[in-house]
Design an enzyme around this catalytic site. Structure first.
Site, PDB file in Angstrom:
ATOM      1  N   CYS A  54      56.259  61.579   0.824  1.00 58.84           N
ATOM      2  CA  CYS A  54      57.974  61.792   0.225  1.00 58.84           C
ATOM      3  C   CYS A  54      58.392  59.989   0.741  1.00 58.84           C
ATOM      4  O   CYS A  54      58.778  59.873   1.538  1.00 58.84           O
ATOM      5  CB  CYS A  54      58.765  62.638   0.684  1.00 58.84           C
ATOM      6  SG  CYS A  54      57.266  64.180  -0.338  1.00 58.84           S
TER       7      CYS A  54
ATOM      8  N   ARG B  21      54.491  56.235  -1.541  1.00 57.93           N
ATOM      9  CA  ARG B  21      54.649  57.315  -0.546  1.00 57.93           C
ATOM     10  C   ARG B  21      54.666  58.665  -1.032  1.00 57.93           C
ATOM     11  O   ARG B  21      54.646  59.916   0.186  1.00 57.93           O
ATOM     12  CB  ARG B  21      55.703  57.375  -0.075  1.00 57.93           C
ATOM     13  CG  ARG B  21      56.109  56.117   1.260  1.00 57.93           C
ATOM     14  CD  ARG B  21      57.186  56.543   2.073  1.00 57.93           C
ATOM     15  NE  ARG B  21      56.913  57.463   2.585  1.00 57.93           N
ATOM     16  CZ  ARG B  21      56.903  57.932   4.100  1.00 57.93           C
ATOM     17  NH1 ARG B  21      56.498  56.118   4.833  1.00 57.93           N
ATOM     18  NH2 ARG B  21      56.790  58.722   4.913  1.00 57.93           N
TER      19      ARG B  21
ATOM     20  N   TRP C 185      55.658  64.185  -2.703  1.00 54.38           N
ATOM     21  CA  TRP C 185      53.979  64.363  -2.237  1.00 54.38           C
ATOM     22  C   TRP C 185      53.960  65.952  -2.252  1.00 54.38           C
ATOM     23  O   TRP C 185      54.660  66.466  -1.090  1.00 54.38           O
ATOM     24  CB  TRP C 185      53.492  63.563  -1.841  1.00 54.38           C
ATOM     25  CG  TRP C 185      51.982  64.049  -1.917  1.00 54.38           C
ATOM     26  CD1 TRP C 185      51.090  63.239  -2.162  1.00 54.38           C
ATOM     27  CD2 TRP C 185      51.317  64.758  -0.788  1.00 54.38           C
ATOM     28  NE1 TRP C 185      49.564  63.676  -1.460  1.00 54.38           N
ATOM     29  CE2 TRP C 185      49.908  64.375  -0.561  1.00 54.38           C
ATOM     30  CE3 TRP C 185      51.505  65.430   0.030  1.00 54.38           C
ATOM     31  CZ2 TRP C 185      48.918  65.299  -0.262  1.00 54.38           C
ATOM     32  CZ3 TRP C 185      50.891  66.709   1.137  1.00 54.38           C
ATOM     33  CH2 TRP C 185      49.353  66.617   1.031  1.00 54.38           C
TER      34      TRP C 185
ATOM     35  N   ASN D 165      61.244  65.979   3.548  1.00 55.12           N
ATOM     36  CA  ASN D 165      59.760  64.360   4.082  1.00 55.12           C
ATOM     37  C   ASN D 165      58.910  65.891   4.534  1.00 55.12           C
ATOM     38  O   ASN D 165      60.352  65.795   6.598  1.00 55.12           O
ATOM     39  CB  ASN D 165      59.641  63.450   3.935  1.00 55.12           C
ATOM     40  CG  ASN D 165      58.429  63.220   4.404  1.00 55.12           C
ATOM     41  OD1 ASN D 165      57.506  63.723   4.287  1.00 55.12           O
ATOM     42  ND2 ASN D 165      58.724  62.432   4.627  1.00 55.12           N
ATOM     43  N   GLY D 166      58.319  66.702   4.542  1.00 52.61           N
ATOM     44  CA  GLY D 166      57.824  67.750   5.728  1.00 52.61           C
ATOM     45  C   GLY D 166      57.186  69.224   4.990  1.00 52.61           C
ATOM     46  O   GLY D 166      56.755  68.970   4.035  1.00 52.61           O
TER      47      GLY D 166
ATOM     48  N   GLU E 269      33.737  52.536   4.886  1.00 53.15           N
ATOM     49  CA  GLU E 269      34.616  51.802   4.071  1.00 53.15           C
ATOM     50  C   GLU E 269      34.153  51.762   2.387  1.00 53.15           C
ATOM     51  O   GLU E 269      35.545  51.785   1.649  1.00 53.15           O
ATOM     52  CB  GLU E 269      35.596  50.665   4.794  1.00 53.15           C
ATOM     53  CG  GLU E 269      36.673  49.711   4.465  1.00 53.15           C
ATOM     54  CD  GLU E 269      37.950  51.161   4.256  1.00 53.15           C
ATOM     55  OE1 GLU E 269      38.089  52.018   4.446  1.00 53.15           O
ATOM     56  OE2 GLU E 269      38.486  49.975   3.685  1.00 53.15           O
TER      57      GLU E 269
ATOM     58  N   LYS F 237      36.326  53.789  -0.403  1.00 54.13           N
ATOM     59  CA  LYS F 237      37.531  52.335  -1.277  1.00 54.13           C
ATOM     60  C   LYS F 237      36.649  53.195  -2.507  1.00 54.13           C
ATOM     61  O   LYS F 237      37.914  53.036  -3.691  1.00 54.13           O
ATOM     62  CB  LYS F 237      37.346  50.867  -1.400  1.00 54.13           C
ATOM     63  CG  LYS F 237      38.083  50.530  -0.317  1.00 54.13           C
ATOM     64  CD  LYS F 237      39.348  50.309  -0.115  1.00 54.13           C
ATOM     65  CE  LYS F 237      39.868  51.619   0.889  1.00 54.13           C
ATOM     66  NZ  LYS F 237      40.112  51.229   2.072  1.00 54.13           N
TER      67      LYS F 237
ATOM     68  N   GLU G 270      38.298  56.665  -3.773  1.00 57.02           N
ATOM     69  CA  GLU G 270      39.800  57.353  -3.427  1.00 57.02           C
ATOM     70  C   GLU G 270      40.407  56.548  -4.463  1.00 57.02           C
ATOM     71  O   GLU G 270      41.587  56.925  -5.508  1.00 57.02           O
ATOM     72  CB  GLU G 270      40.240  56.786  -2.342  1.00 57.02           C
ATOM     73  CG  GLU G 270      40.581  54.918  -1.979  1.00 57.02           C
ATOM     74  CD  GLU G 270      41.442  55.914  -0.687  1.00 57.02           C
ATOM     75  OE1 GLU G 270      41.900  55.949  -0.109  1.00 57.02           O
ATOM     76  OE2 GLU G 270      41.287  54.382  -0.441  1.00 57.02           O
TER      77      GLU G 270
ATOM     78  N   HIS H 111      16.967  61.109   6.196  1.00 55.96           N
ATOM     79  CA  HIS H 111      16.618  62.351   6.596  1.00 55.96           C
ATOM     80  C   HIS H 111      17.180  63.037   5.900  1.00 55.96           C
ATOM     81  O   HIS H 111      17.548  64.156   5.953  1.00 55.96           O
ATOM     82  CB  HIS H 111      17.643  62.128   8.055  1.00 55.96           C
ATOM     83  CG  HIS H 111      16.882  61.386   9.035  1.00 55.96           C
ATOM     84  ND1 HIS H 111      15.533  62.228   9.575  1.00 55.96           N
ATOM     85  CD2 HIS H 111      17.169  60.710   9.231  1.00 55.96           C
ATOM     86  CE1 HIS H 111      15.341  61.326  10.236  1.00 55.96           C
ATOM     87  NE2 HIS H 111      15.812  60.484  10.550  1.00 55.96           N
TER      88      HIS H 111
ATOM     89  N   LYS I 155      50.587  57.142   0.908  1.00 62.24           N
ATOM     90  CA  LYS I 155      50.696  56.366   1.923  1.00 62.24           C
ATOM     91  C   LYS I 155      50.677  56.671   3.047  1.00 62.24           C
ATOM     92  O   LYS I 155      49.333  56.410   3.303  1.00 62.24           O
ATOM     93  CB  LYS I 155      51.225  55.029   1.896  1.00 62.24           C
ATOM     94  CG  LYS I 155      50.909  53.781   2.421  1.00 62.24           C
ATOM     95  CD  LYS I 155      49.710  52.639   1.517  1.00 62.24           C
ATOM     96  CE  LYS I 155      49.521  52.321   2.783  1.00 62.24           C
ATOM     97  NZ  LYS I 155      48.243  51.213   2.470  1.00 62.24           N
TER      98      LYS I 155
END
Ligand code: F6R
Length: 593
Positions: free
Chosen positions: A2, A28, A77, A103-104, A471, A475, A478, A494, A588
């Site tokens: 947010c 955000r 968000w 925010n929260g 990584e 990338k 996402e 395995h 983010k």
């Protein structure tokens, strides 16, 4: 998560100032956005005017809102309550004269809601946030507005930041516990935001609110109080070091592409300037009895890479851990332990939680963090800025390679051979430039066109190329939404190899190190099952169906290698028609648990 931006001052185009701030903060959270305006004139009886919409800000304007110099806004968000216009912030009380952005997560909002509903409050949304504004309305009937905000906030459980405005006052009242807030000092105008980058066009003088600090922001003053005791606190003014151009896209269509291209310059800067700091942290590691690196997501892969780098170069064991798991695995920490937290934002709640738990054992805390004044930056005993500049693409790129560059310097400094670390980073800078050349990028776009309809992509590596594979896969998945997984190549047999079918794209990282032979065997095993092998290596091999050359620059080869993967993820996303800067469901800074 947010974005919050508030303005009170001399400009009558406050709604546009706030909208521009929200655009900067949109990374955000971009489920919805909204602006609340207190119109000029009409004394105390004016009502707040709100514009709020589900979805990204895009080309939206606020031209239809009244002119105002007392405004705030929010990008969301979503946590409680689905993504809709109604659930978008700001939310207002029953009278339409008090508004809140948040925010929260208010963990006890259901209990509060029941009590408020009984006393006649009516709720328009499904959010936890709206409950807070009604509680403030209730208290403001009896006590001063600032006190009402303070009291309501202290009753809210969980990690939260709120800003509240009241048409009868001309001040923004903000308070935080857990979620970030920063106030900006202007001239006859003042600002508040969840992230300092949004303040850069207006001021560089800021105070980062600590937990349980309450700010009262008016045209000429910003007063800070302890939210529990109400006692006055002197602000700790800091000067922001970033510039406005650093938070603009410039000639690039997306922040992610800009940030990918910035990497050679950042690595060269780190090589040139961070040697002295590397000596200091190497000395701390040497003096510690047990060193742990902790981070989340991409930063956690940097921790794994750090562990390999120290083993290989410095012959020193460093543990790596995921932030959200670290707390369950702490019993061995002592005051002699050193916990090194890696984070771009410095606000990731799982990382902060790990650090706080570690601190309670007496362990030392060192932070490698990109954002000055962030919570992690402030809470660590000692810290070092990554120096990657503002990272706005939701997918981390330059902060990751910046972390790797520091870790390489630290490992070499530990051996007393810091110069060698600097030298291989300079070589990595040149190798990184090569993979960013237009001809190389053309090769990647061709590959992206070929792979864009793939259902799965796998990446394999050993040693330092194991975190590289993790990584690379992160990338890709996402931002392009193609399912991708990274594996330690030895794990293929395995179980993983069962996933490979004819034509399944498999990326094999094959740098010129001790892993080459065994990793090549893994690539062959994949090929034998029909895999389409994309070799990222210093030399071609017949097993590769598609070859991406990357210069051998020792341990620092991990840097150009990952840049190739970042570019592939970016162009896959473009080919598939998605926005790489704002992937769905993500934000983010992950400031919730
Ligand atoms: C992935 C990504 C995330 C972050 C993670 C930690 O591209 O960006 O996995 O790395 O959320 O964030 P920071 O580094 O801000 O602690």
């Amino acid at each position: 998560m947010c974005g919050i931006f508030g303005y009170v001052g001399k400009r009558m185009d406050g709604p546009s100032v706030v909208l521009e701030g929200l655009k900067t903060l949109e990374y955000r959270g971009y489920d919805s956005w909204g602006v609340a305006v207190v119109p000029e004139g009409n004394g105390n009886r004016k009502k707040i005017v709100i514009k709020k919409r589900a979805g990204k800000i895009g080309d939206a304007t606020v031209d239809d809102l009244p002119k105002s110099s007392y405004v705030f806004g929010h990008t969301r968000w979503a946590t409680h309550g689905g993504v809709s216009d109604i659930n978008a912030h700001p939310h207002v009380d029953c009278t339409g004269t008090i508004a809140i952005i948040h925010n929260g997560i208010i963990e006890n909002y259901e209990d509060m809601k029941k009590v408020l509903a009984k006393s006649g409050h009516r709720f328009a949304s499904d959010t936890d946030t709206e409950v807070a504004v009604h509680l403030i309305e209730e208290y403001a009937k009896r006590i001063m507005f600032t006190k009402a905000v303070q009291r309501a906030f202290n009753e809210m459980e969980g990690l939260n930041a709120i800003i509240v405005l009241d048409t009868r006052e001309r001040q923004l009242v903000a308070v935080r516990n857990g979620s970030p807030l920063v106030v900006g000092f202007g001239d006859g105008e003042n600002f508040i935001a969840s992230d300092a980058t949004a303040l850069l066009p207006h001021t560089k003088q800021v105070h980062f609110l600590e937990d349980n600090e309450l700010a009262v922001v008016s045209d000429d003053n910003i007063h800070i109080y302890n939210a529990q005791t109400g006692s006055r606190i002197r602000p700790k003014k800091q000067l922001l070091t970033w510039s406005v151009t650093q938070v603009e896209k410039g000639k690039f269509p997306f922040f992610m592409l800009k940030e990918i291209h910035e990497q050679p310059g950042i690595i060269a800067d780190i090589a040139a300037t961070a040697g002295g700091q590397a000596e200091k942290i190497a000395a701390r590691i040497r003096a510690s009895f047990g060193t742990y690196m902790v981070g989340c997501g991409t930063a956690s892969y940097a921790c794994i890479a750090g562990s390999y780098l120290f083993a290989k170069i410095a012959k020193r064991h460093i543990n790596s851990a995921i932030g959200s798991e670290f707390g369950y695995n702490l019993d061995f920490l002592t005051p002699k332990s050193l916990v090194i937290a890696l984070s771009q934002s410095g606000e990731t709640m799982d990382t902060l939680d790990a650090v706080r738990k570690a601190r309670s054992t007496g362990a030392g805390i060192f932070a490698l963090v990109n954002v000055l004044g962030s919570t992690l930056y402030r809470e660590a005993d000692a810290k070092l800025l990554i120096g990657a500049g503002p990272e706005k693409g939701v997918a981390s790129t330059k902060a990751f390679t910046g972390m790797l560059a520091h870790l390489i310097l630290w490992a070499y400094a530990y051996t007393g051979n810091g110069k060698e670390g600097q030298a291989i980073l300079m070589k990595a800078t040149r190798a990184a430039k090569e993979v960013l050349l237009p001809s190389y990028v053309t090769k990647i776009t061709k590959l992206a066109k070929r792979l864009k309809r793939s259902r799965h992509i796998y990446a394999i590596g050993r040693g330092l190329s194991y975190p590289t594979s993790l990584e690379a896969a992160l990338k890709i998945k996402e931002i392009s939404y193609i399912h991708a997984e990274g594996f330690a190549a030895g794990e293929l047999k395995h179980g993983v190899i069962a996933l490979v079918e004819k034509g399944t794209p498999c990326i094999a990282f094959l740098p010129n190190d001790e892993t080459y032979g065994a990793n090549l065997a893994g690539a062959m095993e994949l090929k034998a099952r029909g895999g389409y092998i994309i070799g990222i290596s210093y030399k071609p091999h017949e097993v590769f169906d598609y070859y991406m050359p990357v210069k051998d620059v020792g341990e620092a080869t991990i840097i150009p290698n990952i840049i190739v993967a970042q570019l592939l993820a970016y162009y896959l996303t473009i080919e598939r028609g998605f926005d790489p800067d704002m992937p769905r469901n993500l934000a983010k800074s992950v400031t919730v648990k």
